[in-house]
Motif scaffolding. Structure first.
Motif, PDB file in Angstrom:
ATOM      1  N   VAL A 139       0.820  -1.193  -0.003  1.00 57.74           N
ATOM      2  CA  VAL A 139       0.111   0.193   0.065  1.00 57.74           C
ATOM      3  C   VAL A 139       0.956   1.298   0.142  1.00 57.74           C
ATOM      4  CG1 VAL A 139      -1.712   1.310   1.453  1.00 57.74           C
ATOM      5  CG2 VAL A 139      -1.892  -1.198   1.188  1.00 57.74           C
ATOM      6  N   LEU A 140       0.463   2.160  -0.858  1.00 57.62           N
ATOM      7  CA  LEU A 140       1.298   3.405  -0.976  1.00 57.62           C
ATOM      8  C   LEU A 140       1.362   4.190   0.315  1.00 57.62           C
ATOM      9  CD1 LEU A 140       0.428   4.691  -4.490  1.00 57.62           C
ATOM     10  CD2 LEU A 140       2.353   3.677  -3.931  1.00 57.62           C
ATOM     11  N   LEU A 156       0.030  11.403   1.717  1.00 61.40           N
ATOM     12  CA  LEU A 156      -1.495  11.089   1.497  1.00 61.40           C
ATOM     13  C   LEU A 156      -2.490  11.989   2.000  1.00 61.40           C
ATOM     14  CD1 LEU A 156      -1.372   7.092   1.046  1.00 61.40           C
ATOM     15  CD2 LEU A 156      -0.971   8.929  -0.823  1.00 61.40           C
ATOM     16  N   ASP A 157      -2.357  12.263   3.239  1.00 66.74           N
ATOM     17  CA  ASP A 157      -3.225  13.406   4.006  1.00 66.74           C
ATOM     18  C   ASP A 157      -3.340  14.448   3.296  1.00 66.74           C
ATOM     19  OD1 ASP A 157      -3.253  11.397   5.925  1.00 66.74           O
ATOM     20  OD2 ASP A 157      -1.964  12.345   7.272  1.00 66.74           O
ATOM     21  N   LYS A 158      -2.329  14.944   2.341  1.00 73.98           N
ATOM     22  CA  LYS A 158      -2.456  16.171   1.702  1.00 73.98           C
ATOM     23  C   LYS A 158      -3.273  16.249   0.265  1.00 73.98           C
ATOM     24  CE  LYS A 158       0.029  18.370   4.828  1.00 73.98           C
ATOM     25  NZ  LYS A 158      -0.805  19.454   5.727  1.00 73.98           N
ATOM     26  N   HIS A 190      -3.629   0.520  -5.008  1.00 79.09           N
ATOM     27  CA  HIS A 190      -2.311   0.617  -4.306  1.00 79.09           C
ATOM     28  C   HIS A 190      -2.528   1.598  -3.129  1.00 79.09           C
ATOM     29  CE1 HIS A 190      -0.616  -1.580  -7.467  1.00 79.09           C
ATOM     30  NE2 HIS A 190       0.458  -1.999  -6.638  1.00 79.09           N
ATOM     31  N   LEU A 191      -3.577   2.541  -3.163  1.00 79.19           N
ATOM     32  CA  LEU A 191      -3.866   3.578  -1.979  1.00 79.19           C
ATOM     33  C   LEU A 191      -4.732   2.888  -0.860  1.00 79.19           C
ATOM     34  CD1 LEU A 191      -4.896   6.597  -4.054  1.00 79.19           C
ATOM     35  CD2 LEU A 191      -3.152   6.230  -2.648  1.00 79.19           C
ATOM     36  N   PRO A 192      -4.476   3.230   0.378  1.00 78.93           N
ATOM     37  CA  PRO A 192      -5.399   2.632   1.504  1.00 78.93           C
ATOM     38  C   PRO A 192      -6.783   2.699   1.165  1.00 78.93           C
ATOM     39  CG  PRO A 192      -4.289   4.675   1.981  1.00 78.93           C
ATOM     40  CD  PRO A 192      -3.688   4.564   0.749  1.00 78.93           C
ATOM     41  N   SER A 193      -7.460   1.507   1.064  1.00 83.26           N
ATOM     42  CA  SER A 193      -8.951   1.465   0.829  1.00 83.26           C
ATOM     43  C   SER A 193      -9.761   2.004   2.029  1.00 83.26           C
ATOM     44  CB  SER A 193      -9.332   0.064   0.542  1.00 83.26           C
ATOM     45  OG  SER A 193      -9.120  -0.711   1.963  1.00 83.26           O
ATOM     46  N   GLU A 194      -9.182   2.258   2.996  1.00 86.93           N
ATOM     47  CA  GLU A 194     -10.170   2.990   4.019  1.00 86.93           C
ATOM     48  C   GLU A 194     -10.116   4.259   3.829  1.00 86.93           C
ATOM     49  OE1 GLU A 194      -5.793   2.674   5.562  1.00 86.93           O
ATOM     50  OE2 GLU A 194      -7.063   1.406   4.575  1.00 86.93           O
ATOM     51  N   GLN A 195      -9.170   5.002   3.153  1.00 86.10           N
ATOM     52  CA  GLN A 195      -9.107   6.436   3.213  1.00 86.10           C
ATOM     53  C   GLN A 195      -9.422   6.917   1.600  1.00 86.10           C
ATOM     54  OE1 GLN A 195      -5.091   7.969   3.639  1.00 86.10           O
ATOM     55  NE2 GLN A 195      -5.564  10.066   3.843  1.00 86.10           N
ATOM     56  N   PHE A 196      -9.300   6.085   0.632  1.00 86.17           N
ATOM     57  CA  PHE A 196      -9.587   6.656  -0.715  1.00 86.17           C
ATOM     58  C   PHE A 196     -10.486   5.743  -1.376  1.00 86.17           C
ATOM     59  CE2 PHE A 196      -5.377   8.387   0.399  1.00 86.17           C
ATOM     60  CZ  PHE A 196      -5.511   9.526  -0.246  1.00 86.17           C
ATOM     61  N   ILE A 197     -11.445   6.050  -2.062  1.00 90.51           N
ATOM     62  CA  ILE A 197     -12.480   5.585  -2.609  1.00 90.51           C
ATOM     63  C   ILE A 197     -12.813   5.893  -4.199  1.00 90.51           C
ATOM     64  CG2 ILE A 197     -15.015   5.074  -2.677  1.00 90.51           C
ATOM     65  CD1 ILE A 197     -15.010   5.186   0.259  1.00 90.51           C
ATOM     66  N   ASN A 206     -10.217  11.390  -1.611  1.00 93.10           N
ATOM     67  CA  ASN A 206      -9.759  11.031  -0.100  1.00 93.10           C
ATOM     68  C   ASN A 206     -11.155  11.469   0.623  1.00 93.10           C
ATOM     69  OD1 ASN A 206      -8.854  11.431   2.374  1.00 93.10           O
ATOM     70  ND2 ASN A 206      -7.006  12.521   1.843  1.00 93.10           N
ATOM     71  N   VAL A 207     -11.566  10.206   1.010  1.00 97.48           N
ATOM     72  CA  VAL A 207     -12.739  10.652   2.048  1.00 97.48           C
ATOM     73  C   VAL A 207     -12.768  11.757   3.195  1.00 97.48           C
ATOM     74  CG1 VAL A 207     -13.830   8.409   1.460  1.00 97.48           C
ATOM     75  CG2 VAL A 207     -12.595   8.474   3.483  1.00 97.48           C
ATOM     76  N   ASP A 208     -11.579  11.707   3.563  1.00100.68           N
ATOM     77  CA  ASP A 208     -11.470  12.696   4.770  1.00100.68           C
ATOM     78  C   ASP A 208     -11.566  14.164   4.206  1.00100.68           C
ATOM     79  OD1 ASP A 208     -10.836  10.497   6.625  1.00100.68           O
ATOM     80  OD2 ASP A 208      -8.367  10.717   6.394  1.00100.68           O
ATOM     81  N   LYS A 209     -11.455  14.408   2.797  1.00 97.96           N
ATOM     82  CA  LYS A 209     -11.473  15.636   2.288  1.00 97.96           C
ATOM     83  C   LYS A 209     -13.041  15.924   2.080  1.00 97.96           C
ATOM     84  CE  LYS A 209      -7.254  16.201   2.892  1.00 97.96           C
ATOM     85  NZ  LYS A 209      -6.606  16.824   3.870  1.00 97.96           N
ATOM     86  N   ILE A 210     -13.837  14.916   2.004  1.00 98.24           N
ATOM     87  CA  ILE A 210     -15.243  15.113   1.587  1.00 98.24           C
ATOM     88  C   ILE A 210     -15.911  15.889   2.732  1.00 98.24           C
ATOM     89  CG2 ILE A 210     -17.398  14.087   0.901  1.00 98.24           C
ATOM     90  CD1 ILE A 210     -15.957  11.955  -0.346  1.00 98.24           C
ATOM     91  N   ASN A 211     -16.644  17.162   2.301  1.00 97.25           N
ATOM     92  CA  ASN A 211     -17.472  18.013   3.413  1.00 97.25           C
ATOM     93  C   ASN A 211     -18.815  18.052   3.205  1.00 97.25           C
ATOM     94  OD1 ASN A 211     -15.289  19.289   4.518  1.00 97.25           O
ATOM     95  ND2 ASN A 211     -14.391  19.967   2.792  1.00 97.25           N
ATOM     96  N   GLY A 212     -19.308  16.865   2.341  1.00 96.51           N
ATOM     97  CA  GLY A 212     -20.781  17.064   2.106  1.00 96.51           C
ATOM     98  C   GLY A 212     -20.836  16.206   0.855  1.00 96.51           C
ATOM     99  N   LEU A 213     -22.518  15.956   0.523  1.00 95.27           N
ATOM    100  CA  LEU A 213     -22.976  15.508  -0.515  1.00 95.27           C
ATOM    101  C   LEU A 213     -24.162  16.186  -0.754  1.00 95.27           C
ATOM    102  CD1 LEU A 213     -22.723  11.490  -0.029  1.00 95.27           C
ATOM    103  CD2 LEU A 213     -21.198  12.870  -1.456  1.00 95.27           C
TER     104      LEU A 213
END
Length: 247
Positions: A139-140, A156-158, A190-197, A206-213
């Protein structure tokens, strides 16, 4: 014909050994030696070497990460103290692979192999190297990109999201956007599946960067990164987001 070579290794003794072994190979000129990928990327552009003697495990940027961002055709001989890449390298017949400590005879064998490829007109083993990189299963933890003649490491956090761009992808990060010669499939795997979809055929987010739908069309949505950035979410992508974000 004289061939130009660069030695890239973070250990001075290792660079010295290669220099010593190359003395009798009068048709190979050492154009420079470098202790890290940041220095080497500019030298590769400047010198256009035929051969790289390249360590794999180096701080800041690994040898494989360096190869991902160079455009120049070059033959590569890996030199490393770690053997976890060796089997894959030989399976693909991608490059020669010198496991430290190596003796002069083993080094000469590698040089002969590379010279044979150069003299037969095989300019580069880049395709095989790319296959080796794609086959790596880990995993990257970061992504290395090139900006002009400089390297930049994206944590990846950025990283905000990735967009498909024909045979390339565009990486959108907090520090800017960068074109990279990789596939969406590669990053999806190769990206961590819990963070990237992969929310759409064109986007990995990056799901951490989603501020809404917000609703977009019948049964489809937009993922809001910021007021100026909204990404289409397919039905399958929405299902993945719903499972991952528990809403």
């Amino acid at each position: 014909m004289t061939y130009k070579a660069l030695i890239i290794d973070d250990e001075p003794p290792a660079r010295s050994i290669i220099q010593a072994y190359l003395k009798k190979h009068t048709n190979i000129e050492i154009a420079g030696e470098y202790g890290n990928g940041f220095e080497a990327i500019k030298a590769i552009k400047e010198h256009q070497p035929h051969i790289l003697f390249l360590d794999i495990q180096m701080p800041k940027v690994t040898g494989l990460e360096l190869l991902e961002v160079i455009d120049e055709p070059v033959q590569v001989v890996f030199t490393t103290a770690y053997d976890q890449y060796a089997l894959k390298a030989f399976e693909l017949n991608a490059v020669d692979y010198l496991l430290k400590p190596f003796d002069e005879k083993r080094f000469d064998d590698a040089v002969s192999k590379v010279l044979g490829k150069l003299q037969s007109g095989e300019e580069s083993n880049q395709q095989q190297i790319e296959q080796m990189q794609e086959a790596k299963s880990e995993v990257l933890e970061r992504i290395v990109v090139k900006k002009g003649t400089k390297l930049e490491v994206i944590d990846l956090d950025k990283l905000l999201y990735i967009e498909a761009q024909d045979d390339y992808v565009m990486l959108y990060a907090e520090t800017g956007h960068f074109l990279k010669s990789k596939t969406m499939k590669y990053f999806e795997e190769h990206l961590p599946s819990e963070q990237f979809i992969r929310i759409h055929r064109s986007f990995i987010v990056n799901v951490d960067k989603i501020n809404g739908l917000e609703p977009y069309d019948k049964d489809t949505y937009l993922a809001i990164i910021n007021p100026e950035c909204k990404l289409k979410v397919s039905r399958t992508g929405y299902k993945k987001l719903k499972e991952q974000m528990d809403f």
